[in-house]
Design an enzyme around this catalytic site. Structure first.
Site, mmCIF file in Angstrom:
data_model
loop_
_atom_site.group_PDB
_atom_site.id
_atom_site.type_symbol
_atom_site.label_atom_id
_atom_site.label_comp_id
_atom_site.label_asym_id
_atom_site.label_seq_id
_atom_site.Cartn_x
_atom_site.Cartn_y
_atom_site.Cartn_z
ATOM 1 N N THR A 8 -44.169 -127.336 -19.713
ATOM 2 C CA THR A 8 -45.596 -127.706 -19.690
ATOM 3 C C THR A 8 -46.392 -126.835 -20.675
ATOM 4 O OG1 THR A 8 -45.415 -128.350 -17.376
ATOM 5 C CG2 THR A 8 -47.625 -127.907 -18.208
ATOM 6 N N VAL A 9 -46.291 -125.518 -20.518
ATOM 7 C CA VAL A 9 -47.133 -124.623 -21.333
ATOM 8 C C VAL A 9 -46.593 -124.525 -22.763
ATOM 9 C CG1 VAL A 9 -48.173 -122.334 -21.496
ATOM 10 C CG2 VAL A 9 -47.727 -123.327 -19.245
ATOM 11 N N LYS B 277 -47.015 -114.439 -14.595
ATOM 12 C CA LYS B 277 -47.586 -113.492 -13.617
ATOM 13 C C LYS B 277 -46.546 -112.934 -12.674
ATOM 14 C CE LYS B 277 -48.113 -117.885 -12.658
ATOM 15 N NZ LYS B 277 -48.810 -119.057 -13.063
ATOM 16 N N GLU C 59 -53.172 -112.911 -21.206
ATOM 17 C CA GLU C 59 -54.393 -113.602 -20.766
ATOM 18 C C GLU C 59 -54.092 -114.828 -19.913
ATOM 19 O OE1 GLU C 59 -57.997 -112.756 -21.655
ATOM 20 O OE2 GLU C 59 -57.769 -113.915 -19.828
ATOM 21 N N VAL D 10 -53.339 -115.133 -15.600
ATOM 22 C CA VAL D 10 -54.296 -115.273 -14.491
ATOM 23 C C VAL D 10 -55.396 -116.247 -14.906
ATOM 24 C CG1 VAL D 10 -55.913 -114.076 -12.956
ATOM 25 C CG2 VAL D 10 -53.905 -112.863 -13.816
ATOM 26 N N GLY E 169 -55.415 -119.366 -15.927
ATOM 27 C CA GLY E 169 -55.185 -120.334 -17.017
ATOM 28 C C GLY E 169 -56.073 -120.113 -18.222
ATOM 29 N N GLY F 100 -48.298 -131.104 -14.131
ATOM 30 C CA GLY F 100 -47.882 -129.824 -14.734
ATOM 31 C C GLY F 100 -48.653 -128.630 -14.228
ATOM 32 N N LYS G 98 -51.217 -113.007 -9.090
ATOM 33 C CA LYS G 98 -52.385 -112.876 -9.972
ATOM 34 C C LYS G 98 -53.344 -111.801 -9.444
ATOM 35 C CE LYS G 98 -51.984 -117.715 -11.346
ATOM 36 N NZ LYS G 98 -52.251 -119.090 -10.933
ATOM 37 N N GLY H 191 -52.415 -126.219 -16.171
ATOM 38 C CA GLY H 191 -52.266 -127.377 -17.061
ATOM 39 C C GLY H 191 -51.900 -126.928 -18.457
HETATM 40 P P1 NAP Z 1 -41.787 -125.398 -17.093
HETATM 41 O O1 NAP Z 1 -42.525 -126.638 -17.401
HETATM 42 O O2 NAP Z 1 -40.787 -125.408 -15.998
HETATM 43 O O3 NAP Z 1 -41.071 -124.913 -18.442
HETATM 44 C C1 NAP Z 1 -40.120 -123.883 -18.474
HETATM 45 C C2 NAP Z 1 -39.402 -123.898 -19.816
HETATM 46 O O4 NAP Z 1 -38.554 -122.777 -19.899
HETATM 47 C C3 NAP Z 1 -38.541 -125.144 -20.023
HETATM 48 O O5 NAP Z 1 -38.612 -125.547 -21.366
HETATM 49 C C4 NAP Z 1 -37.103 -124.649 -19.712
HETATM 50 O O6 NAP Z 1 -36.099 -125.286 -20.480
HETATM 51 C C5 NAP Z 1 -37.206 -123.183 -20.164
HETATM 52 N N1 NAP Z 1 -36.330 -122.315 -19.366
HETATM 53 C C6 NAP Z 1 -36.494 -121.973 -18.069
HETATM 54 N N2 NAP Z 1 -35.515 -121.123 -17.687
HETATM 55 C C7 NAP Z 1 -34.715 -120.956 -18.769
HETATM 56 C C8 NAP Z 1 -33.546 -120.205 -19.030
HETATM 57 N N3 NAP Z 1 -32.979 -119.456 -18.083
HETATM 58 N N4 NAP Z 1 -33.012 -120.249 -20.280
HETATM 59 C C9 NAP Z 1 -33.586 -120.992 -21.238
HETATM 60 N N5 NAP Z 1 -34.712 -121.731 -21.070
HETATM 61 C C10 NAP Z 1 -35.259 -121.703 -19.850
HETATM 62 O O7 NAP Z 1 -42.798 -124.193 -16.755
HETATM 63 P P2 NAP Z 1 -44.319 -124.075 -17.194
HETATM 64 O O8 NAP Z 1 -45.183 -124.787 -16.206
HETATM 65 O O9 NAP Z 1 -44.482 -124.380 -18.638
HETATM 66 O O10 NAP Z 1 -44.594 -122.516 -16.932
HETATM 67 C C11 NAP Z 1 -44.146 -121.551 -17.848
HETATM 68 C C12 NAP Z 1 -44.766 -120.199 -17.508
HETATM 69 O O11 NAP Z 1 -46.184 -120.277 -17.624
HETATM 70 C C13 NAP Z 1 -44.525 -119.727 -16.070
HETATM 71 O O12 NAP Z 1 -44.406 -118.323 -16.062
HETATM 72 C C14 NAP Z 1 -45.779 -120.143 -15.327
HETATM 73 O O13 NAP Z 1 -46.036 -119.342 -14.204
HETATM 74 C C15 NAP Z 1 -46.811 -119.882 -16.405
HETATM 75 N N6 NAP Z 1 -48.048 -120.631 -16.276
HETATM 76 C C16 NAP Z 1 -48.003 -121.978 -16.086
HETATM 77 C C17 NAP Z 1 -49.191 -122.693 -16.015
HETATM 78 C C18 NAP Z 1 -49.198 -124.182 -15.799
HETATM 79 O O14 NAP Z 1 -50.283 -124.743 -15.650
HETATM 80 N N7 NAP Z 1 -48.051 -124.855 -15.789
HETATM 81 C C19 NAP Z 1 -50.416 -122.021 -16.149
HETATM 82 C C20 NAP Z 1 -50.411 -120.632 -16.349
HETATM 83 C C21 NAP Z 1 -49.222 -119.945 -16.420
HETATM 84 P P3 NAP Z 1 -35.822 -126.881 -20.334
HETATM 85 O O15 NAP Z 1 -37.044 -127.553 -20.862
HETATM 86 O O16 NAP Z 1 -34.620 -127.146 -21.139
HETATM 87 O O17 NAP Z 1 -35.625 -127.104 -18.859
HETATM 88 N N1 HSE Z 2 -49.039 -122.954 -10.765
HETATM 89 C C1 HSE Z 2 -50.177 -122.248 -11.248
HETATM 90 C C2 HSE Z 2 -51.413 -122.796 -10.591
HETATM 91 C C3 HSE Z 2 -50.265 -122.378 -12.728
HETATM 92 O O1 HSE Z 2 -51.351 -123.894 -10.012
HETATM 93 O O2 HSE Z 2 -52.447 -122.141 -10.628
HETATM 94 C C4 HSE Z 2 -51.360 -121.526 -13.327
HETATM 95 O O3 HSE Z 2 -51.066 -120.171 -13.213
#
Ligand code: NAP
Ligand code: HSE
Length: 442
Positions: free
Chosen positions: A15-16, A107, A131, A134, A136, A189, A207, A311
């Site tokens: 997603t990110v 986080k 940044e 916490v 987004g 996402g 966070k 998101g």
């Molecule tokens: P996600 O959609 O699950 O994406 C994770 C990515 O990392 C995927 O591309 C996955 O590969 C890759 N990956 C995971 N484990 C791996 C491993 N062991 N070796 C190689 N590649 C690996 O997660 P996300 O939502 O983008 O979140 C990513 C980070 O941002 C997290 O720390 C989350 O807490 C943080 N975050 C997310 C949001 C949000 O809104 N989603 C907001 C703020 C912070 P594949 O694609 O091949 O599966």
């Molecule tokens: N899963 C987290 C949330 C992503 O819903 O706030 C942003 O850190």
């Protein structure tokens, strides 16, 4: 202005990571005009290169070998967007040891291994941007670390999880069932790869410990916090909140203790829990995946930060801002100044509570609940009892009892005696389920 050409290596393209890829492609020119930085992404680590993706990435950019990112001397900044604690933590430290600056949205890693990560950064005079970890897209970390550095902050209350705020909004506005709302949050996402972390309050707690370290200069472990999620909330609780003039939100609270004379102490109360908040409170109108943080500084007074907390693009906005900041000032000191003390997290701030008791409708049950609360010093300001219709197909309760519910508003009480009363009441055969206690945030 001489342009700086910066080469990025990404760990993760979900997603990110996908949001960051798109945002760089779309706003590369704008960013280059505003800064002296021009970006290119050289390699991206994923688990499965064959997986269909929302973004078009040349096949030779994707890799499953972390060394292709971590050991490539041409990569200046490693951007960790994988999630989970390991191997993300290991890769961040490896990148720092290899002399690369790091940007992360993780986080969970910072809450559990922040000290270790920033020690590795300090050893090489490198930066770690966080940044996006916490709230987004809200530029909160930099605001706390620099814009508000002159303030003593005693109280901070936030809606720090977009997924749970989305679920609660849909439950309260559309009477959508919990599971359906969670599914939509996942499709959009917002949720963590393991959504249990969102709904059980752990993500907000991660966070909160990061914010507590910045605001109070003290290190707290997530295991020290009181954490409750939203899994036990029902539409009946949402209805009760509405009837009483409140709305239900999952709050993350960081407060210093208050002494008998009203002065603030160094004890900390750090907790995550659902709360009834009054409709006129600034946090009441924070809907869907939005986050908000209310705080009070001794010089600046009350402040409210508001924006999308989850998101692809809002988070990518914060990640890209960090990348530019690190690229422009690679030798600037880290925002995360090592904590000077370990938090003393045991302050039990009194609160009013909404209580729900699932009961068998038998004589004496209401009297029993009122007596046990009274015996523990908890006084009742309002009570309401209902019979609960049986769900279609549900087994009839034993002895032909009807199922009911007693809802109570308790006057301000510390949490400890209340929990003791609930343990006694919950163990009674008059109860058909576990009592629920939700703080009221006036
Ligand atoms: P996600 O959609 O699950 O994406 C994770 C990515 O990392 C995927 O591309 C996955 O590969 C890759 N990956 C995971 N484990 C791996 C491993 N062991 N070796 C190689 N590649 C690996 O997660 P996300 O939502 O983008 O979140 C990513 C980070 O941002 C997290 O720390 C989350 O807490 C943080 N975050 C997310 C949001 C949000 O809104 N989603 C907001 C703020 C912070 P594949 O694609 O091949 O599966
Ligand atoms: N899963 C987290 C949330 C992503 O819903 O706030 C942003 O850190």
């Amino acid at each position: 202005m001489t342009k700086k050409n910066i080469t990025l290596g990404l760990l993760g393209l979900g997603t990110v990571g996908g949001g960051l890829w798109d945002l760089i492609a779309r706003n590369q020119g704008l960013v280059a005009n505003r800064s002296d930085v021009s970006l290119s992404i050289k390699r991206v680590l994923v688990r499965d290169p064959a997986k269909p993706r929302a973004v078009q990435v040349p096949a030779n950019v994707l890799t499953t070998n972390p060394a292709d990112v971590l050991d490539d001397p041409e990569i200046d900044i490693v951007v960790e967007l994988m999630g989970g604690v390991e191997p993300a933590h290991e890769y961040i430290v490896r990148a720092l040891k290899a002399g690369k600056n790091v940007v992360t949205a993780n986080k969970a890693v910072l809450a559990t291994h922040g000290a270790d990560v920033f020690e590795a950064a300090a050893a090489k005079n490198l930066q770690v941007g966080f940044e996006a970890s916490v709230a987004g897209g809200i530029p909160l970390i930099r605001a706390l670390a620099s814009g508000l550095i002159a303030n003593r902050i005693d109280d901070l209350v936030g809606i720090l999880n977009g997924t749970t705020n989305f679920i609660l909004t849909r439950m309260q506005e559309d009477r959508m069932a919990y599971d359906g709302a969670l599914r939509i949050a996942q499709e959009r996402g917002y949720a963590e790869p393991d959504p249990t972390l969102d709904v059980n309050g752990t993500d907000a707690a991660h966070k909160l410990t990061i914010l507590a370290e910045l605001v109070f200069q003290t290190r707290a472990s997530v295991t020290d916090l009181r954490i409750e999620g939203i899994e036990s909330l029902t539409l009946a609780d949402c209805d009760a909140a509405k009837r009483l003039g409140y709305i239900v939100k999952l709050l993350a609270v960081a407060q210093r203790g208050t002494a008998a004379d009203g002065s603030r102490t160094d004890e900390l109360d750090l907790r995550v829990h659902p709360a009834f908040i009054r409709l006129t409170h600034p946090l009441a109108n924070v809907r869907n995946e939005f986050n908000a943080i209310w705080l009070k500084g001794d010089a600046v007074g009350e402040m409210l930060f508001y924006g999308k907390g989850a998101g692809a693009e809002p988070t990518a906005s914060a990640v890209l801002a960090d990348i530019i900041e690190v690229a422009r000032n690679p030798k600037a000191p880290n925002i995360w100044n090592p904590a000077k003390s370990v938090a003393h997290v045991d302050y039990d701030s009194p609160s009013r509570y909404y209580l729900r008791f699932p009961i068998y409708d038998r004589p004496g049950v209401i009297g029993f609940i009122a007596t046990e609360l009274g015996r523990h010093g908890v006084s009742i300001s309002h009570a309401h009892a209902d019979l609960v219709p049986l769900a279609a197909g549900a087994a009839k309760p034993a002895k032909g009892d009807a199922l009911g519910e007693v809802q109570v508003v308790a006057d301000a009480t510390p949490e400890k005696p209340l929990r003791e009363a609930l343990a006694v009441i919950g163990a009674s055969p008059l109860l058909s389920g576990k009592p629920i206690a939700i703080r009221i945030f006036d």
